[in-house]
Every structure is written in C-alpha cells, then in structure tokens.
Design a protein around this motif. Structure first.
Motif, mmCIF file in Angstrom:
data_model
loop_
_atom_site.group_PDB
_atom_site.id
_atom_site.type_symbol
_atom_site.label_atom_id
_atom_site.label_comp_id
_atom_site.label_asym_id
_atom_site.label_seq_id
_atom_site.Cartn_x
_atom_site.Cartn_y
_atom_site.Cartn_z
ATOM 1 N N ALA A 168 0.834 -1.208 0.000
ATOM 2 C CA ALA A 168 0.000 0.000 0.000
ATOM 3 C C ALA A 168 0.870 1.259 0.000
ATOM 4 N N CYS A 169 1.969 1.227 0.749
ATOM 5 C CA CYS A 169 2.891 2.372 0.766
ATOM 6 C C CYS A 169 3.507 2.589 -0.612
ATOM 7 N N ILE A 170 3.828 1.503 -1.302
ATOM 8 C CA ILE A 170 4.349 1.632 -2.669
ATOM 9 C C ILE A 170 3.284 2.256 -3.568
ATOM 10 N N GLY A 171 2.029 1.896 -3.343
ATOM 11 C CA GLY A 171 0.944 2.506 -4.116
ATOM 12 C C GLY A 171 0.911 4.016 -3.931
ATOM 13 N N ILE A 172 1.136 4.472 -2.713
ATOM 14 C CA ILE A 172 1.187 5.916 -2.456
ATOM 15 C C ILE A 172 2.387 6.531 -3.175
ATOM 16 N N ALA A 173 3.531 5.856 -3.114
ATOM 17 C CA ALA A 173 4.720 6.373 -3.812
ATOM 18 C C ALA A 173 4.459 6.488 -5.306
ATOM 19 N N ARG A 174 3.724 5.552 -5.861
ATOM 20 C CA ARG A 174 3.458 5.558 -7.302
ATOM 21 C C ARG A 174 2.600 6.738 -7.734
ATOM 22 N N VAL A 175 1.844 7.304 -6.817
ATOM 23 C CA VAL A 175 1.104 8.527 -7.140
ATOM 24 C C VAL A 175 2.099 9.616 -7.549
ATOM 25 N N HIS A 176 3.274 9.594 -6.931
ATOM 26 C CA HIS A 176 4.292 10.610 -7.199
ATOM 27 C C HIS A 176 5.246 10.231 -8.329
ATOM 28 N N THR A 177 5.352 8.950 -8.662
ATOM 29 C CA THR A 177 6.304 8.531 -9.696
ATOM 30 C C THR A 177 5.661 8.299 -11.053
ATOM 31 N N ALA A 178 4.345 8.179 -11.107
ATOM 32 C CA ALA A 178 3.667 7.780 -12.349
ATOM 33 C C ALA A 178 4.038 8.660 -13.530
ATOM 34 N N SER A 179 4.011 9.972 -13.361
ATOM 35 C CA SER A 179 4.305 10.846 -14.496
ATOM 36 C C SER A 179 5.742 11.342 -14.516
ATOM 37 N N SER A 180 6.373 11.460 -13.343
ATOM 38 C CA SER A 180 7.712 12.049 -13.289
ATOM 39 C C SER A 180 8.840 11.033 -13.495
ATOM 40 N N HIS A 181 8.605 9.775 -13.158
ATOM 41 C CA HIS A 181 9.634 8.730 -13.251
ATOM 42 C C HIS A 181 9.004 7.435 -13.770
ATOM 43 N N PRO A 182 8.584 7.415 -15.042
ATOM 44 C CA PRO A 182 7.843 6.246 -15.549
ATOM 45 C C PRO A 182 8.607 4.928 -15.483
ATOM 46 N N ALA A 183 9.928 4.950 -15.658
ATOM 47 C CA ALA A 183 10.681 3.688 -15.593
ATOM 48 C C ALA A 183 10.659 3.125 -14.173
ATOM 49 N N ILE A 184 10.849 3.996 -13.176
ATOM 50 C CA ILE A 184 10.792 3.553 -11.776
ATOM 51 C C ILE A 184 9.377 3.121 -11.435
ATOM 52 N N ASP A 185 8.385 3.847 -11.944
ATOM 53 C CA ASP A 185 6.992 3.484 -11.689
ATOM 54 C C ASP A 185 6.689 2.081 -12.215
ATOM 55 N N ALA A 186 7.212 1.742 -13.379
ATOM 56 C CA ALA A 186 7.001 0.397 -13.935
ATOM 57 C C ALA A 186 7.662 -0.660 -13.044
ATOM 58 N N MET A 187 8.852 -0.354 -12.543
ATOM 59 C CA MET A 187 9.531 -1.273 -11.624
ATOM 60 C C MET A 187 8.702 -1.471 -10.364
ATOM 61 N N LEU A 188 8.167 -0.377 -9.840
ATOM 62 C CA LEU A 188 7.328 -0.454 -8.637
ATOM 63 C C LEU A 188 6.067 -1.269 -8.890
ATOM 64 N N GLY A 189 5.500 -1.136 -10.072
ATOM 65 C CA GLY A 189 4.311 -1.920 -10.422
ATOM 66 C C GLY A 189 4.606 -3.410 -10.407
ATOM 67 N N ARG A 190 5.773 -3.798 -10.922
ATOM 68 C CA ARG A 190 6.157 -5.225 -10.892
ATOM 69 C C ARG A 190 6.343 -5.690 -9.450
ATOM 70 N N ILE A 191 6.959 -4.841 -8.635
ATOM 71 C CA ILE A 191 7.167 -5.201 -7.231
ATOM 72 C C ILE A 191 5.834 -5.349 -6.514
ATOM 73 N N GLN A 192 4.879 -4.462 -6.799
ATOM 74 C CA GLN A 192 3.564 -4.591 -6.150
ATOM 75 C C GLN A 192 2.942 -5.935 -6.474
ATOM 76 N N ASN A 193 3.026 -6.364 -7.718
ATOM 77 C CA ASN A 193 2.461 -7.662 -8.081
ATOM 78 C C ASN A 193 3.193 -8.789 -7.353
ATOM 79 N N ASP A 194 4.532 -8.681 -7.308
ATOM 80 C CA ASP A 194 5.326 -9.695 -6.609
ATOM 81 C C ASP A 194 4.997 -9.747 -5.118
ATOM 82 N N LEU A 195 4.712 -8.593 -4.516
ATOM 83 C CA LEU A 195 4.380 -8.591 -3.097
ATOM 84 C C LEU A 195 3.072 -9.337 -2.831
ATOM 85 N N PHE A 196 2.148 -9.320 -3.788
ATOM 86 C CA PHE A 196 0.958 -10.169 -3.648
ATOM 87 C C PHE A 196 1.353 -11.642 -3.720
#
Length: 193
Positions: free
Chosen positions: A43-71
């Motif tokens: 959930a904390c990563i989800g909050i971080a992604r609010v800030h990375t989605a447009s400004s850091h798309p490559a990091i945001d994609a990495m975070l998205g993969r991590i969120q799936n892995d955390l499930f």
C-alpha cells in the motif's frame, strides 16, 4: 484466478482468519502479521506511485512489478509449506523475481552520487513515500525472520531474500527520484547538540 463476489463473510468476526490451506489462525498470529505487513508495504508503494507515475515512468514500472510480486509473497506466506500435498500448486516467490529486482537496483544505482553520510527520509514527495515504503518492507522482513525462527513454521528462503531486496530497491529508488542523490537530505551527526 481469484473471484470475489462478497467482501464480508462474517467468518473473521471471532478474531480469526483463514490461511490458504483452510487453517484458521488468530488475526494477531505472527504469520498473519507478516503477510499483513507485506500488504502494508504494498500500500505504501501505491502511495509512492502517485508521485512517480508521471515524473519517473521507468521507476513506476519497476514499482508496479514489485507490487504484483508482493501479492505473490503474501500468497506464499498465506499457504505455509507443511510438507503435505495440498491438491494444487501453491504460489511461491522464486529466485528469478529477486534477480529482476537486483537488475533494477543495479540500473538505478549506476547513476547515483556516492553516499557521504546516511540519508534522512525526505527530499521530494516521491522519495519520502519510497522511504516510508522501505521502512515498512524492513518491518515485514523482521516479522518474516521472526516467524522463520519458530520450528513449527516455514518461511521460504526465496521469500526472505525477495523482501530484503525490495527494501534495498526502495532505498535506491528514493535516492534516484531525489535527483540521483543530489537532493538527498544527509544526516549530520551531532548537528543539533
């Protein structure tokens, strides 16, 4: 595939929850605490992604993969390996997931300014959110390690490695979104004495 038709079942009203094996455990059980804290980190990563989605798309994609892995990690923890057949193949974290996170860390780390001190949690809103996610991931790791110390419990080594690497990634990602470390807020020992 998971299908949720009804959100409340009332089965947890007695303070218990069901593991993936069907076993009931108290909601305060160390295993439930561990996978609940993995969910909190997610959930904390989800909050971080609010800030990375447009400004850091490559990091945001990495975070998205991590969120799936955390499930996946939560599913791994929710179906403890008791050495007995389950009638299905439980979802487990694999070494390849950790390897991917390590590659992402290496990619981000190569552009970072070398550290001259410990980093205070802060800088940009994205970095602050990533540092928060990192501290929650570290708490999840501590809970998983404690659970693994119980001889009656099993925690996969791959799961332990994965959560450790995720917190490393979150640290490097926080520095990366802080202008590759140039906007890091550094600790100055004894500054306010």
């Amino acid at each position: 595939m998971v299908k949720l038709n009804k959100i409340y079942t009332r089965t947890g009203d007695d303070g218990t929850t069901g593991l993936g094996t069907g076993e009931r455990r108290l909601k305060s059980d160390p295993r439930v605490e561990a996978y609940g804290t993995v969910d909190e980190a997610n959930a904390c990563i989800g909050i971080a992604r609010v800030h990375t989605a447009s400004s850091h798309p490559a990091i945001d994609a990495m975070l998205g993969r991590i969120q799936n892995d955390l499930f996946d990690l939560g599913a791994d923890l929710a179906v403890p390996d008791a050495g007995k057949p389950l009638g299905y193949e439980p979802l487990r974290i694999t070494a390849t997931q950790t390897d991917r996170v390590e590659r992402d860390i290496d990619l981000l780390n190569k552009d970072l300014e070398p550290l001259r001190s410990f980093v205070l949690n802060g800088g940009t809103p994205a970095a602050a959110a990533l540092h928060l996610a990192r501290t929650v991931a570290r708490r999840a790791e501590r809970l998983m390690v404690a659970l693994a110390q119980d001889p009656r419990e099993h925690v996969s080594r791959d799961g332990l490695k994965y959560i450790n690497r995720v917190s490393d990634f979150l640290f490097v990602a926080a520095r990366s979104v802080n202008d590759n470390g140039n906007a890091d807020v550094l600790w100055i020992p004894g500054k306010n004495r």
